[in-house]
Structures are given as structure tokens and as C-alpha cells.
Design a protein around this motif. Structure first.
Motif, PDB file in Angstrom:
ATOM      1  N   UNK A 193       0.816  -1.239   0.128  1.00 46.19           N
ATOM      2  CA  UNK A 193      -0.165  -0.069  -0.183  1.00 46.19           C
ATOM      3  C   UNK A 193       0.888   1.206  -0.122  1.00 46.19           C
ATOM      4  N   UNK A 194       0.455   2.205  -0.787  1.00 42.45           N
ATOM      5  CA  UNK A 194       1.375   3.469  -0.759  1.00 42.45           C
ATOM      6  C   UNK A 194       0.282   4.632  -0.636  1.00 42.45           C
ATOM      7  N   UNK A 195       0.408   5.619   0.335  1.00 43.48           N
ATOM      8  CA  UNK A 195      -0.680   6.535   0.405  1.00 43.48           C
ATOM      9  C   UNK A 195      -0.706   6.808   1.821  1.00 43.48           C
ATOM     10  N   UNK A 196      -1.240   7.849   2.245  1.00 38.76           N
ATOM     11  CA  UNK A 196      -1.667   8.328   3.579  1.00 38.76           C
ATOM     12  C   UNK A 196      -2.213   7.237   4.300  1.00 38.76           C
ATOM     13  N   UNK A 197      -1.711   7.277   5.672  1.00 43.48           N
ATOM     14  CA  UNK A 197      -2.567   6.271   6.639  1.00 43.48           C
ATOM     15  C   UNK A 197      -3.305   7.155   7.516  1.00 43.48           C
ATOM     16  N   UNK A 198      -4.817   7.372   7.241  1.00 44.21           N
ATOM     17  CA  UNK A 198      -5.360   8.470   8.236  1.00 44.21           C
ATOM     18  C   UNK A 198      -6.671   7.687   8.747  1.00 44.21           C
ATOM     19  N   UNK A 199      -7.677   8.426   9.149  1.00 48.59           N
ATOM     20  CA  UNK A 199      -8.717   7.684  10.037  1.00 48.59           C
ATOM     21  C   UNK A 199      -9.403   6.777   9.275  1.00 48.59           C
ATOM     22  N   UNK A 200      -9.262   6.921   7.740  1.00 49.87           N
ATOM     23  CA  UNK A 200     -10.107   6.171   6.726  1.00 49.87           C
ATOM     24  C   UNK A 200      -9.487   4.651   6.591  1.00 49.87           C
ATOM     25  N   UNK A 201      -8.262   4.449   7.107  1.00 52.25           N
ATOM     26  CA  UNK A 201      -7.316   3.413   6.771  1.00 52.25           C
ATOM     27  C   UNK A 201      -7.828   2.213   7.787  1.00 52.25           C
ATOM     28  N   UNK A 202      -8.252   1.227   7.258  1.00 53.15           N
ATOM     29  CA  UNK A 202      -8.865   0.114   8.202  1.00 53.15           C
ATOM     30  C   UNK A 202      -7.480  -0.897   8.848  1.00 53.15           C
ATOM     31  N   UNK A 203      -7.205  -0.324  10.080  1.00 54.62           N
ATOM     32  CA  UNK A 203      -6.152  -0.999  10.503  1.00 54.62           C
ATOM     33  C   UNK A 203      -6.690  -2.367  10.935  1.00 54.62           C
ATOM     34  N   UNK A 204      -7.711  -2.708  11.763  1.00 52.40           N
ATOM     35  CA  UNK A 204      -8.107  -3.999  12.010  1.00 52.40           C
ATOM     36  C   UNK A 204      -7.918  -4.885  10.809  1.00 52.40           C
ATOM     37  N   UNK A 205      -8.581  -4.539   9.922  1.00 58.17           N
ATOM     38  CA  UNK A 205      -8.665  -5.502   8.633  1.00 58.17           C
ATOM     39  C   UNK A 205      -7.311  -5.797   8.329  1.00 58.17           C
ATOM     40  N   UNK A 212       0.871  -7.619  -4.961  1.00 56.76           N
ATOM     41  CA  UNK A 212      -0.784  -7.191  -5.197  1.00 56.76           C
ATOM     42  C   UNK A 212      -0.742  -5.847  -4.490  1.00 56.76           C
ATOM     43  N   UNK A 213      -1.560  -4.935  -4.947  1.00 58.66           N
ATOM     44  CA  UNK A 213      -1.731  -3.736  -4.379  1.00 58.66           C
ATOM     45  C   UNK A 213      -3.035  -3.559  -3.512  1.00 58.66           C
ATOM     46  N   UNK A 214      -2.900  -3.141  -2.212  1.00 57.50           N
ATOM     47  CA  UNK A 214      -3.693  -2.904  -1.226  1.00 57.50           C
ATOM     48  C   UNK A 214      -4.610  -1.614  -1.370  1.00 57.50           C
ATOM     49  N   UNK A 215      -5.824  -1.654  -0.949  1.00 58.47           N
ATOM     50  CA  UNK A 215      -6.585  -0.264  -0.729  1.00 58.47           C
ATOM     51  C   UNK A 215      -7.764  -0.660   0.391  1.00 58.47           C
ATOM     52  N   UNK A 216      -7.037  -0.839   1.797  1.00 59.21           N
ATOM     53  CA  UNK A 216      -7.812  -1.076   2.739  1.00 59.21           C
ATOM     54  C   UNK A 216      -8.393  -0.095   3.606  1.00 59.21           C
ATOM     55  N   UNK A 217      -9.557   0.377   2.855  1.00 58.74           N
ATOM     56  CA  UNK A 217     -10.329   1.804   3.503  1.00 58.74           C
ATOM     57  C   UNK A 217     -11.632   1.185   4.098  1.00 58.74           C
ATOM     58  N   UNK A 218     -11.806   1.924   5.292  1.00 58.70           N
ATOM     59  CA  UNK A 218     -13.022   1.543   6.266  1.00 58.70           C
ATOM     60  C   UNK A 218     -14.232   2.137   4.968  1.00 58.70           C
ATOM     61  N   UNK A 219     -15.259   1.615   5.511  1.00 59.42           N
ATOM     62  CA  UNK A 219     -16.629   1.994   4.766  1.00 59.42           C
ATOM     63  C   UNK A 219     -17.412   2.945   5.682  1.00 59.42           C
ATOM     64  N   UNK A 220     -17.295   4.077   4.948  1.00 58.78           N
ATOM     65  CA  UNK A 220     -18.079   5.215   5.921  1.00 58.78           C
ATOM     66  C   UNK A 220     -18.548   6.155   5.033  1.00 58.78           C
ATOM     67  N   UNK A 221     -18.876   7.350   5.463  1.00 57.71           N
ATOM     68  CA  UNK A 221     -19.580   8.572   4.745  1.00 57.71           C
ATOM     69  C   UNK A 221     -18.558   9.160   3.822  1.00 57.71           C
ATOM     70  N   UNK A 222     -17.352   9.405   4.610  1.00 60.12           N
ATOM     71  CA  UNK A 222     -16.101   9.938   3.556  1.00 60.12           C
ATOM     72  C   UNK A 222     -15.755   9.190   2.405  1.00 60.12           C
ATOM     73  N   UNK A 223     -15.832   7.693   2.570  1.00 56.23           N
ATOM     74  CA  UNK A 223     -15.082   7.003   1.611  1.00 56.23           C
ATOM     75  C   UNK A 223     -16.014   6.595   0.542  1.00 56.23           C
ATOM     76  N   UNK A 224     -17.315   6.814   0.847  1.00 57.18           N
ATOM     77  CA  UNK A 224     -18.509   6.490  -0.075  1.00 57.18           C
ATOM     78  C   UNK A 224     -18.050   7.471  -1.299  1.00 57.18           C
ATOM     79  N   UNK A 225     -17.410   8.436  -1.286  1.00 53.32           N
ATOM     80  CA  UNK A 225     -17.313   9.496  -2.409  1.00 53.32           C
ATOM     81  C   UNK A 225     -16.139   9.409  -3.033  1.00 53.32           C
ATOM     82  N   UNK A 226     -15.284   8.201  -2.722  1.00 54.36           N
ATOM     83  CA  UNK A 226     -13.928   8.185  -3.122  1.00 54.36           C
ATOM     84  C   UNK A 226     -13.753   7.220  -4.310  1.00 54.36           C
TER      85      UNK A 226
END
Length: 311
Positions: free
Chosen positions: A156-168, A219-233
Motif C-alpha cells: 500500500x502506498x498513500x496516507x494512513x489516516x482515519x479512513x485506513x482500516x487497521x483491524x482489517x 498485490x496492491x492494497x486499498x484497505x479503506x473503511x466503509x463510511x460516509x467519507x469513503x463513499x465518495x472516493x
């Protein structure tokens, strides 16, 4: 990712408006208005030189004032995110109100995801959808891009913010202990517990270095949470990964939800068999001609040429 800071080219004038750091709270415009006179005068002088367009990348009181002073100038609001979703309480209400005022006043609205298009459906006649894309000129030739043949790397390359799904990501590491999970980028939301031995955390880097890192991924990862913010991404990472021939292992958020079943896309959630899913993704191979076709269809040049009024 971090990018090198270069001086502005000769043709570009960059203004730095002063303001009290209270926006988007209600009343911010009234308080800041008196210190924007120089900025508004500079914009006025520029507009008087000849044909131009007002482009707004984020709702603000300054943008509203510019629109109010120049109602006959062509304008566009480039909605790249669900901006109100970044805020809470009064700030959220104020940002939402500000965004709607801008949407109503501009000549054209450009959105970067299907969900954003739905949000601005009221303005259908001036709405255009321009999904994200990839800077193909920064990529190595498809013929030189090969999948990592050594120890598999889920990257994964990118910002690790509050939308990043650490548990997953922790679940992914535990389900695939023989594989390396390499996370590269600035960390604004730290891991909730010590990292397992097979998770590597590397610092932010410039774009060229990021491309080299991606070429080492399996493999390229995109492990983002499912929330209101990521709905529009619509993640640019998807385009970069696939343009390099990498299979993509992603959560089902935003525009990625609509890519279920596409070649090289594998969607995951906390209920998935993460070991089997990773094995399936790893064996996926993209041929050189498929990579080239993807690049040609998803370059920024093509995206801007083909984005138009929604139909």
C-alpha cells in the motif's frame, strides 16, 4: 506521498490570502472579509486582462465572494471529495451550506465519483463526471513491469489516516503469515497495537520512489473503511496499481464497489477468507497488451477529453 516543492513557473501567480483560522465556522467570512481586500483586488486585475474562468477546488467564503463580484465570469466547482464529511457539528453544517451556495452559483460542476454525481443530481444540466486517472507518463513501459517473483508483497502506498482500516490489515497479516505487508506513507492514525512481524511500515516518499516501491509489490492494497467519507472516493491508487499490472485487493467502498468483477479487482471485508482471496489475487496475471489498453483508457489526457455533461 511527499513531492518535491518547486518554485512556481513564470506563467503562474500564486496568492496567499491571509485569514483567521476559524473557517468553516459560521461567520468566518464576515471576520475575514476585511483582510481579503488585496487578494480580491489581485483577482479583479487578473480578470480584467482578458478571458478567464474561475475554478474552485474547495468551498470557502473567499470563493463565494469572488463569485459574487464576478457573476458573468464562467466558473467551475471541482468537487473531488465530500467536503462536509471532513467536519462535525457547526463546522459541518456551515461547510455543507457553503458548498450548496457555490454549486448553485457556478456555471459548471465537475465530480470525481458516482456518489458525488448523485449528491449534485439537482444540477444535472451543468454536471460532469470525471473519474480519477493515472499519470501514465510517469510509468515504466508495460514490457518492463513484472510481478515480484520472490516473497509475495502485499503493498500500500498513500496516507494512513482515519479512513485506513487497521483491524482489517491486521487480519490480513494474521491470515497470511508468510507474506510481507508493506505500508508506505505518512501515518496520521497509528496502528492500534504493535505490528505483527510481517507488516512493514515505511515513511512517505516522492512519487518516483513510490513507483519503484509499487514495482516490488505482488498485490496492491486499498484497505479503506466503509463510511460516509469513503463513499465518495475514487482512489487514484486503483489506477496506478492496475496500470502497473498489479491485482488490486480492496475493500468495497466508493467507486471500488462498482468495480466488483472487473479483471484484477478482488474485494474483501472482515468476513472474507483472506488467505484464499490473497492466493486468488496473486495468481492473476495482466498481459502487456492489457496493461497498455488500461493505460490508454485511463490517462489524464483521455479523462479530460471525454468527461462531459452526464447523459
Amino acid at each position: 506521498m511527499q513531492t518535491a516543492v518547486n518554485s512556481a513557473p513564470a506563467w503562474l501567480t500564486v496568492l496567499h490570502p491571509k485569514s483567521f483560522p476559524i473557517e468553516p465556522l459560521p461567520g468566518a467570512g464576515a471576520l475575514n472579509r476585511w483582510i481579503w481586500n488585496d487578494t480580491l483586488a489581485a483577482i479583479q486585475a487578473f480578470i480584467e486582462k482578458g478571458q478567464c474562468q474561475i475554478g474552485i477546488g474547495k468551498p470557502s467564503e473567499l470563493a463565494l465572494q469572488v463569485l459574487a463580484q464576478h457573476p458573468t465570469v464562467s466558473s467551475i466547482y471541482d468537487a473531488m471529495d465530500d467536503f462536509p464529511a471532513f467536519y462535525r457539528g457547526l463546522s459541518r453544517i456551515a461547510m455543507s451550506h457553503r458548498e450548496q451556495k457555490i454549486a448553485a452559483q457556478v456555471t459548471r460542476i465537475s465530480v470525481s465519483s458516482t456518489a458525488l454525481a448523485d449528491r449534485f443530481a439537482t444540477y444535472y444540466s451543468k454536471l460532469s463526471l470525471a473519474l480519477n486517472a493515472c499519470a501514465i507518463e510517469t510509468l515504466p513501459p508495460p514490457s518492463t513491469t513484472t510481478k515480484n517473483s520472490e516473497k509475495p508483497v502485499l503493498g500500500y502506498v498513500g496516507t494512513i489516516g482515519h479512513w485506513f482500516d487497521w483491524p482489517l490489515v491486521f487480519n490480513l497479516a494474521e491470515a497470511n503469515p508468510s507474506m510481507c505487508i508493506r505500508l508506505i506513507g505518512p501515518v496520521y492514525t497509528p496502528p492500534p497495537r504493535p505490528l505483527p512481524r510481517n507488516i512493514e511500515l515505511l515513511p512517505a516518499c516522492d512519487h518516483a520512489t513510490a513507483m519503484k516501491h509499487m514495482q516490488e509489490f505482488t498485490v496492491g492494497l486499498i484497505p479503506f473503511k466503509l463510511n460516509e467519507l469513503t463513499t465518495s472516493v475514487d482512489p487514484i491508487k486503483y489506477y496506478e496499481y492496475r496500470a502497473l499490472g498489479l491485482p488490486v485487493l480492496s475493500t468495497s467502498f466508493g467507486e471500488m464497489t462498482l468495480r466488483d468483477g472487473l479483471a484484477g479487482v478482488f474485494l474483501m471485508d472482515k468476513h472474507a477468507d483472506l488467505s484464499s482471496l490473497v492466493k486468488t489475487a496473486i495468481v492473476h496475471n495482466s498481459k502487456t497488451d492489457e496493461m497498455q489498453e488500461f493505460r490508454e483508457a485511463n490517462s489524464w489526457e483521455v479523462r479530460f477529453d471525454t468527461s462531459g455533461i452526464l447523459s
